[in-house]
Design a protein around this motif. Structure first.
Motif, PDB file in Angstrom:
ATOM      1  N   ASP A 204     -23.687  56.944  11.461  1.00 32.56           N
ATOM      2  CA  ASP A 204     -25.077  57.059  11.398  1.00 32.56           C
ATOM      3  C   ASP A 204     -25.398  56.977  10.574  1.00 32.56           C
ATOM      4  N   ALA A 205     -24.929  58.163   9.575  1.00 37.54           N
ATOM      5  CA  ALA A 205     -25.643  58.022   7.920  1.00 37.54           C
ATOM      6  C   ALA A 205     -25.625  56.789   7.008  1.00 37.54           C
ATOM      7  N   LYS A 206     -24.148  56.481   7.107  1.00 34.35           N
ATOM      8  CA  LYS A 206     -23.657  55.177   6.551  1.00 34.35           C
ATOM      9  C   LYS A 206     -24.225  54.096   6.534  1.00 34.35           C
ATOM     10  N   ALA A 228     -24.377  46.760  14.674  1.00 31.72           N
ATOM     11  CA  ALA A 228     -23.331  46.731  16.122  1.00 31.72           C
ATOM     12  C   ALA A 228     -21.331  46.196  14.578  1.00 31.72           C
ATOM     13  N   VAL A 229     -21.938  45.567  13.876  1.00 32.53           N
ATOM     14  CA  VAL A 229     -20.814  45.353  13.379  1.00 32.53           C
ATOM     15  C   VAL A 229     -20.006  46.617  12.430  1.00 32.53           C
ATOM     16  N   VAL A 230     -20.861  47.331  11.815  1.00 35.60           N
ATOM     17  CA  VAL A 230     -20.509  48.666  11.292  1.00 35.60           C
ATOM     18  C   VAL A 230     -19.962  49.850  12.124  1.00 35.60           C
ATOM     19  N   ALA A 234     -16.041  50.903  12.266  1.00 30.01           N
ATOM     20  CA  ALA A 234     -15.405  51.911  12.455  1.00 30.01           C
ATOM     21  C   ALA A 234     -14.587  52.607  13.114  1.00 30.01           C
ATOM     22  N   THR A 235     -14.892  52.427  14.651  1.00 30.93           N
ATOM     23  CA  THR A 235     -14.167  52.844  15.657  1.00 30.93           C
ATOM     24  C   THR A 235     -13.132  52.221  15.823  1.00 30.93           C
ATOM     25  N   SER A 236     -12.599  50.731  15.427  1.00 28.76           N
ATOM     26  CA  SER A 236     -11.361  49.970  15.592  1.00 28.76           C
ATOM     27  C   SER A 236     -10.696  50.118  14.773  1.00 28.76           C
ATOM     28  N   ILE A 237     -10.249  50.711  13.940  1.00 29.23           N
ATOM     29  CA  ILE A 237      -9.286  51.840  13.067  1.00 29.23           C
ATOM     30  C   ILE A 237      -9.171  52.428  13.398  1.00 29.23           C
ATOM     31  N   ALA A 238      -9.942  53.459  14.133  1.00 32.12           N
ATOM     32  CA  ALA A 238      -9.685  54.730  14.265  1.00 32.12           C
ATOM     33  C   ALA A 238      -8.720  55.233  14.749  1.00 32.12           C
ATOM     34  N   PRO A 239      -7.768  56.209  14.037  1.00 34.23           N
ATOM     35  CA  PRO A 239      -6.365  56.492  14.410  1.00 34.23           C
ATOM     36  C   PRO A 239      -6.289  57.348  15.292  1.00 34.23           C
TER      37      PRO A 239
END
Length: 257
Positions: A204-206, A228-230, A234-239
């Motif tokens: 949210d800060a980003k 939505a793209v951001v 950010a969640t698609s690359i979550a380890p």
């Protein structure tokens, strides 16, 4: 204490790609310094048709680069980030022998013009001088996902820094990496073994920081829901399969000649 130097080809690249990391490091009490490399203000007396089209996308301000600097300051000041604006022009303004070097999308998102190859050594030297100010310096540089020539030039200077034993992490150029893909191609351009490094972020800060670049939102995201793209990337690359992250890449070995 580390000082974190984010190399931003243009005013917005640092926040778009590293906004979460910058906020996290500042919250930990570690200083962050953004270097906008291609931030010089031209006279605007002579422009290519391509530059004119870009100005139209930005709303045709009287001083487009000055406007972008003001947006950048509005985004970075609330975070407490130190920022520099270097004198080199954006690719859309650069000339050699009276000819514009980059005159359309294909030339701008393609190989660096041969006339500009010496610029890499100049940038490397200038960036290395920043390292001398602090004993523990970490650079963050673009991988050049998407292939923009300005990102390629900064990346190549950062690669030279890494070969001089500087600590360099390479970021995934956003939103190119989310909208066009090309991450694997960008990694493959540098013949080394890469290691991923993740940074947990406050998405949210980003998003709030990215929103302070209004002239660029429609130009770089076109008709997409940019927030939505951001979030989605950010969640698609979550380890961990959840939360929001930024991913960086470290060279695990020296590149071959």
């Amino acid at each position: 204490m580390s000082i974190h130097i984010v190399l931003s080809p243009h005013m917005d690249d640092a926040v778009l790609s590293c906004g979460g990391l910058m906020a996290a490091k500042l919250a930990q009490g570690e200083p962050v310094h953004v270097v906008n490399v291609f931030a010089g203000i031209p006279t605007y007396r002579r422009l290519s048709a391509y530059a004119e089209r870009q100005h139209t996308k930005w709303g045709r301000p009287a001083d487009p680069v000055g406007m972008r600097r003001a947006e950048d300051q509005a985004a970075l000041a609330p975070l407490g980030v130190a920022v520099d604006y270097w004198e080199w022009y954006d690719a859309i303004y650069r000339e050699a022998d009276g000819q514009f070097l980059y005159t359309d999308h294909d030339t701008t998102f393609g190989p660096v013009h041969p006339a500009e190859r010496p610029l890499v050594a100049t940038l490397t030297q200038r960036l290395a001088a920043l390292r001398e100010r602090a004993s523990d310096t970490v650079y963050y540089a673009p991988l050049a996902v998407g292939g923009h020539v300005d990102h390629r030039l900064v990346r190549d200077a950062a690669l030279d820094l890494a070969c001089q034993d500087a600590s360099v992490l390479f970021y995934e150029d956003f939103p190119y990496v989310a909208r066009w893909g090309g991450l694997n191609e960008a990694l493959a351009e540098v013949p080394v073994r890469w290691q991923p490094v993740w940074e947990l972020i406050d998405v949210d800060a980003k998003i709030a920081a990215i929103g302070r670049y209004p002239s660029q939102l429609s130009a770089i995201f076109e008709h997409d829901d940019w927030q939505a793209v951001v979030r989605e990337y950010a969640t698609s690359i979550a380890p961990d399969g959840q939360d929001a992250w930024e991913r960086y890449w470290r060279m695990a070995e020296e590149r071959s000649a």
